[in-house]
Motif scaffolding. Structure first.
Motif, PDB file in Angstrom:
ATOM      1  N   GLY A 145      16.998  31.346  11.117  1.00 31.32           N
ATOM      2  CA  GLY A 145      17.704  32.539  10.675  1.00 31.32           C
ATOM      3  C   GLY A 145      18.910  32.722  11.569  1.00 31.32           C
ATOM      4  N   PHE A 146      19.732  33.689  11.277  1.00 33.28           N
ATOM      5  CA  PHE A 146      20.902  33.935  12.120  1.00 33.28           C
ATOM      6  C   PHE A 146      20.778  35.240  12.893  1.00 33.28           C
ATOM      7  N   GLY A 147      20.589  36.346  12.185  1.00 36.45           N
ATOM      8  CA  GLY A 147      20.503  37.614  12.897  1.00 36.45           C
ATOM      9  C   GLY A 147      21.234  38.700  12.152  1.00 36.45           C
ATOM     10  N   THR A 148      21.462  39.800  12.863  1.00 34.05           N
ATOM     11  CA  THR A 148      22.134  40.949  12.248  1.00 34.05           C
ATOM     12  C   THR A 148      23.445  41.221  12.971  1.00 34.05           C
ATOM     13  N   PHE A 149      24.507  40.981  12.259  1.00 35.28           N
ATOM     14  CA  PHE A 149      25.884  41.163  12.773  1.00 35.28           C
ATOM     15  C   PHE A 149      26.784  40.980  11.566  1.00 35.28           C
ATOM     16  N   GLY A 150      28.073  41.283  11.718  1.00 34.08           N
ATOM     17  CA  GLY A 150      29.033  40.984  10.647  1.00 34.08           C
ATOM     18  C   GLY A 150      28.676  41.610   9.303  1.00 34.08           C
ATOM     19  N   SER A 151      27.981  42.738   9.305  1.00 35.38           N
ATOM     20  CA  SER A 151      27.624  43.461   8.053  1.00 35.38           C
ATOM     21  C   SER A 151      27.094  42.490   7.009  1.00 35.38           C
ATOM     22  N   ARG A 152      26.100  41.718   7.401  1.00 30.42           N
ATOM     23  CA  ARG A 152      25.624  40.625   6.565  1.00 30.42           C
ATOM     24  C   ARG A 152      24.203  40.790   6.082  1.00 30.42           C
ATOM     25  N   THR A 153      23.419  41.632   6.759  1.00 23.68           N
ATOM     26  CA  THR A 153      21.973  41.573   6.597  1.00 23.68           C
ATOM     27  C   THR A 153      21.516  41.936   5.192  1.00 23.68           C
ATOM     28  N   LEU A 154      22.006  43.071   4.716  1.00 20.62           N
ATOM     29  CA  LEU A 154      21.538  43.500   3.402  1.00 20.62           C
ATOM     30  C   LEU A 154      21.885  42.438   2.363  1.00 20.62           C
ATOM     31  N   THR A 155      23.110  41.949   2.418  1.00 16.20           N
ATOM     32  CA  THR A 155      23.547  41.031   1.372  1.00 16.20           C
ATOM     33  C   THR A 155      22.920  39.647   1.528  1.00 16.20           C
ATOM     34  N   LEU A 156      22.879  39.118   2.733  1.00 14.92           N
ATOM     35  CA  LEU A 156      22.316  37.757   2.861  1.00 14.92           C
ATOM     36  C   LEU A 156      20.788  37.768   2.833  1.00 14.92           C
ATOM     37  N   ALA A 157      20.174  38.581   3.671  1.00 13.38           N
ATOM     38  CA  ALA A 157      18.701  38.591   3.679  1.00 13.38           C
ATOM     39  C   ALA A 157      18.174  39.249   2.403  1.00 13.38           C
ATOM     40  N   GLY A 158      18.891  40.251   1.901  1.00 16.84           N
ATOM     41  CA  GLY A 158      18.457  40.935   0.671  1.00 16.84           C
ATOM     42  C   GLY A 158      18.473  39.993  -0.519  1.00 16.84           C
ATOM     43  N   ASN A 159      19.511  39.180  -0.629  1.00 15.05           N
ATOM     44  CA  ASN A 159      19.554  38.213  -1.732  1.00 15.05           C
ATOM     45  C   ASN A 159      18.530  37.096  -1.529  1.00 15.05           C
ATOM     46  N   ALA A 160      18.319  36.682  -0.277  1.00 15.77           N
ATOM     47  CA  ALA A 160      17.263  35.681  -0.023  1.00 15.77           C
ATOM     48  C   ALA A 160      15.926  36.265  -0.469  1.00 15.77           C
ATOM     49  N   ALA A 161      15.725  37.554  -0.193  1.00 15.77           N
ATOM     50  CA  ALA A 161      14.454  38.204  -0.563  1.00 15.77           C
ATOM     51  C   ALA A 161      14.288  38.238  -2.083  1.00 15.77           C
ATOM     52  N   ILE A 162      15.348  38.544  -2.806  1.00 14.55           N
ATOM     53  CA  ILE A 162      15.252  38.582  -4.281  1.00 14.55           C
ATOM     54  C   ILE A 162      14.868  37.208  -4.810  1.00 14.55           C
ATOM     55  N   ILE A 176      14.136  46.582  -2.487  1.00 12.22           N
ATOM     56  CA  ILE A 176      14.494  45.472  -3.376  1.00 12.22           C
ATOM     57  C   ILE A 176      13.227  44.743  -3.834  1.00 12.22           C
ATOM     58  N   ILE A 177      12.342  44.467  -2.896  1.00 10.14           N
ATOM     59  CA  ILE A 177      11.129  43.700  -3.221  1.00 10.14           C
ATOM     60  C   ILE A 177      10.221  44.503  -4.145  1.00 10.14           C
ATOM     61  N   LYS A 192      31.835  44.854  -7.111  1.00 16.36           N
ATOM     62  CA  LYS A 192      30.518  44.203  -7.013  1.00 16.36           C
ATOM     63  C   LYS A 192      30.693  42.739  -6.605  1.00 16.36           C
ATOM     64  N   SER A 193      29.785  42.260  -5.761  1.00 15.96           N
ATOM     65  CA  SER A 193      29.899  40.856  -5.338  1.00 15.96           C
ATOM     66  C   SER A 193      29.225  39.958  -6.356  1.00 15.96           C
ATOM     67  N   ASN A 194      29.604  38.692  -6.288  1.00 10.41           N
ATOM     68  CA  ASN A 194      29.034  37.715  -7.190  1.00 10.41           C
ATOM     69  C   ASN A 194      27.725  37.158  -6.603  1.00 10.41           C
ATOM     70  N   THR A 195      26.780  38.050  -6.340  1.00  7.74           N
ATOM     71  CA  THR A 195      25.456  37.657  -5.809  1.00  7.74           C
ATOM     72  C   THR A 195      24.430  38.401  -6.656  1.00  7.74           C
ATOM     73  N   PRO A 196      23.174  37.984  -6.629  1.00  6.23           N
ATOM     74  CA  PRO A 196      22.180  38.692  -7.446  1.00  6.23           C
ATOM     75  C   PRO A 196      22.170  40.201  -7.184  1.00  6.23           C
ATOM     76  N   LEU A 197      22.358  40.614  -5.934  1.00  5.91           N
ATOM     77  CA  LEU A 197      22.341  42.057  -5.630  1.00  5.91           C
ATOM     78  C   LEU A 197      23.645  42.766  -5.949  1.00  5.91           C
ATOM     79  N   GLN A 198      24.708  42.009  -6.082  1.00  7.12           N
ATOM     80  CA  GLN A 198      26.058  42.536  -6.344  1.00  7.12           C
ATOM     81  C   GLN A 198      26.571  43.448  -5.228  1.00  7.12           C
TER      82      GLN A 198
END
Ligand code: MCN
Length: 731
Positions: free
Chosen positions: A497-514, A472-473, A686-692
């Motif tokens: 930060g929170f961590g990696t669980f709940g199938s969240r990392t790509l979407t939350l950290a990935g969008n934070a990274a974008i 992504i970067i 697609k989700s309503n986030t920059p990464l979708q």
């Protein structure tokens, strides 16, 4: 410039691990450290009359021992990490010994005098509701209760043409990671550095600071390489509090590593839900109402109650039924406490609503695909009876793809059956809620050599998120992926930060990274303009360069980084801040709802074993950033689901003795039972986030349970109402 998003790129994390340079918790060794061993209750319920450590303390090499640790921690058995006067389950920590050597510490446990008077144990969660024998003296066995009501299900069911009642059950399971739990606590002045096999370092620090904050100034948590976690290394455990206490008392580094036997009895178990359901359908297959009496077996603490809430609020799945009642009863039993495991409440719900679909199809003589098509949510967004906002996607499109494979597998099963083989096909449609943990952080730093370091607050441990985030970067910056590295897993690296669980990392950290990358790009653009001595309005950032549009003059990001960090004797003569670093915290305002359908073709052997002959997983998680990584999650999740559906069960006997204390009794699927999984992904949702994007990591396990239950039922010709379906039942 290369496009990276959507590409199957191998993991950048792997080289270090595969060349033997990983550092797991048992690899951490600090000179002079002490080893902690834990004496555990061998019985499910007892009044403790004596714990005497004096003989243990006389053993050469033993330095310290303690019992009944006196710190209050939220929501553990009686809110203490160790048993004080009552042992509540097999494995409940009673005493701890510290020694200069791991084996001496374990030998010393045998010298502790532990006397107790056995108390009757409460094992069966349905009997526990009666509350006549107490799991914990002086407390009701009902540890949690909640009623979820929408519409008038009593009336809707009464007026239905077909009413079905069934008891559906999921056994207790254990996360079964390769490396058991462990921790190393190192005191440094009045600070502590903790090496932890955890999936949530910042969250762990938060918990530990609330327990030990008055005794230490700072706690730094460093995540080691984690040999699997699957939800089971999320919250601090009793032994972690005990190791910290031991380190604070002795001023020494303390290491604790669980043996496999200890791990199975002390790592929080999962699932353990019973759903007594009553459902009503019209003659032509419309689902009208559901009443679900849900009993969750919480074990000897109540912190796992939320898993019943998740299951309850998703019990209508992707279907339009609106009249629903779920009565949740969380009961205390003399078993290991319950907590989350991959899927956390959503596999339980999917097992229920998909079994309901299959049972109703059979009762009504309908085709399993037709009944699902009739009831699927038609228009999105849709608010389910308990307030979940199903967001995006096209359920019908996905079901149509699944149908093709289902019909094909049915044909093959029919042919195999005509040859006398017990073959069958089944389908499971699921909807998942994911994106838990409200936000995640990312900080992007351009180094003086033009390379980029990203730090994320999430804590991946095998999923490969660092590779996807580097993709992504690199794409956003328009640079080569080799120039990007990603770091995580140390509370000293990034604020929170929170961590990696709940199938969240790509979407939350990935969008934070974008978002962080775009902030960094703007900083680089302003710095570039000033370094070139041109106006900011006249420059753009493109493909790793700041370009002065009219003259074509440009600076690469390497040049910008180099010039900002040069000139050690000089002065900063520019208006722009000389910062090559940007951070972002990205939060979700609502959960995400990926969905999918899994289709299985199975055969039941004469030995009662289930062989998967073919398997197709179809999932929709919006944009897939790296299909290779996502596919890895699908394969792992499906095989894990196979274990849960056919082999894995934590068993207690009627007295509360734990019957599964090792992998010879607790059966995990191995490479022999594994099978090929074909993965198809759709990107309608697609989700309503920059990464979708939405998360992928748990959906495949959620889809696997109902698909396999349905296929086994078809193959064995017997109703499947409980998982796992053991070989004894199928023989
Ligand atoms: N991905 C993608 N495109 C998407 C979504 C995800 O390319 N739209 C990729 C990601 O880049 C990442 C992987 O798929 O490589 C999973 O991402 P995500 O769905 O965001 O899930 P998390 O990284 O948050 O992983 C957590 C999840 C959970 S909840 C459990 S339980 C589980 C699982 O990961 N535990 C695991 N998989 C595991 N895998 C390993 N090896 N070990 C565990 O303990």
């Amino acid at each position: 410039m290369p496009r990276y998003i959507g590409k199957r790129i191998k993991r950048i994390e792997d080289y270090r691990i595969l060349t033997g340079n990983g550092r797991y918790i048992d690899d951490v060794s600090i000179p002079g450290m002490l080893y902690m061993a834990v004496l555990r209750s061998p019985v499910p319920h007892a009044k403790i009359t004596k714990v005497d450590v004096s003989d243990a303390l006389r053993l050469n090499g033993v330095t310290h021992a303690f019992t009944g640790l006196n710190i209050k921690v939220e929501n553990r058995p009686r809110n203490f990490p160790m048993a004080k006067d009552e042992a509540l389950y097999v494995g409940h920590p009673i005493a701890a010994v510290l020694a200069t050597d791991r084996y001496i510490a374990h030998d010393a446990l045998e010298l502790i005098q532990f006397d107790y008077e056995p108390l009757p144990a409460v094992i069966d969660p349905e009997k526990a509701i009666k509350d006549d024998v107490k799991a914990i003296e002086g407390m009701s066995n009902i540890g949690y209760s909640k009623r979820y009501l929408s519409g008038n299900p009593e009336k809707a069911i009464k007026e239905s043409e077909v009413i079905i009642e069934e008891k559906l059950e999921l056994a207790r399971v254990y996360p079964g990671f390769m490396e058991p739990r462990g921790i190393v606590v190192m005191p440094q002045g009045n600070e502590l550095t903790i090496y932890a096999s955890t999936q949530a370092p910042h969250y762990m620090r938060k918990y530990l600071l609330s327990a030990f904050g008055s005794m230490v100034r700072n706690i730094r948590v460093i995540q080691v390489d984690v040999g699997g976690a699957f939800g089971g290394k999320m919250f601090p455990y009793p032994e972690e509090y005990m190791a910290i206490q031991a380190s604070l008392e002795t001023g020494k580094t303390v290491k604790w590593i669980s043996t496999r036997r200890e791990d199975i009895m002390s790592t929080y178990h999962a699932r353990g839900q019973i759903h007594n359901v009553r459902v009503g359908f019209t003659r032509d297959g419309e689902w009208r109402g559901i009443i679900d009496e849900l009993v969750i077996d919480l074990g000897a603490a109540t912190h796992g109650y939320y898993l019943a809430d998740i299951a309850a609020t998703l019990v209508t799945g992707p279907y339009r039924v609106r009249d629903a009642l779920v009565n949740v009863q969380g009961v205390r039993t003399n078993k290991t406490p319950l907590d989350q495991y991959r899927g956390a409440g959503r596999p339980e719900a999917a097992f229920v609503y998909e079994r309901v679909m299959d049972l109703a199809a059979r009762e009504l003589g309908m085709d399993p695909i037709d009944i699902r098509r009739k009831n699927l949510v038609k228009e999105l967004p849709y608010i389910n009876p308990f307030g979940h906002h199903y967001d995006t996607g096209n359920y019908f499109n996905l079901l149509a793809t699944a149908e093709k494979y289902y019909r094909e597998f049915k044909d093959v099963a029919r042919q195999l059956r005509s040859q006398g083989r017990r073959a069958g096909a089944g389908l499971g449609f699921y909807i998942e809620q994911n994106g838990f943990g409200p936000w995640e952080s990312a900080s992007i730093r351009l180094k003086s050599n033009g390379e980029v370091l990203a730090i994320i607050g999430a804590a991946p441990h095998g999923q490969g998120d660092a590779t996807a985030i580097a993709q992504i970067i690199a794409e956003e910056l328009g640079i080569d992926m080799e120039k990007v590295s990603v770091a995580w897993g140390d509370t000293a690296l990034i604020g929170e930060g929170f961590g990696t669980f709940g199938s969240r990392t790509l979407t939350l950290a990935g969008n934070a990274a974008i978002i962080a990358v775009n902030r960094l790009k703007e900083k680089i653009r302003l710095l570039g303009a000033q370094l070139m001595g041109v106006s900011e309005e006249e420059v753009i950032y493109r493909d790793g360069k700041v370009i002065h549009v009219s003259s074509g003059k440009s600076l690469t990001i390497n040049e910008v980084a180099d010039r900002v960090t040069a000139d050690v004797g000089g002065l900063w003569r520019f208006k722009a801040e000389p910062s090559l670093e940007a951070e972002a915290y990205f939060g979700l305002r609502d959960y995400l709802y990926p969905y999918g359908a899994h289709v299985a073709l199975v055969e039941v052997t004469d030995e009662g074993l289930v062989k998967v002959l073919d398997y197709v997983a179809i999932d929709d998680v919006g944009t897939v950033v790296n299909p290779l990584l996502a596919e890895g999650q699908v394969i792992g999740g499906v095989v894990q689901g196979f274990g849960e559906a056919t082999l894995e069960e934590i068993r207690y006997d009627d007295e509360g003795n734990l019957m599964t204390q090792g992998f010879s009794e607790y059966w995990l699927p191995s490479s022999i039972e594994s099978f090929r999984v074909k993965w198809i992904y759709m990107e309608d949702g697609k989700s309503n986030t920059p990464l979708q994007s939405k998360g992928i990591a748990e959906g495949p396990l959620i889809g696997a349970l109902p698909a396999l239950a349905s296929a086994i039922e078809d193959a064995a010709g017997r109703k499947v109402t409980r998982l796992p379906v053991s070989p004894e039942e199928l023989i």
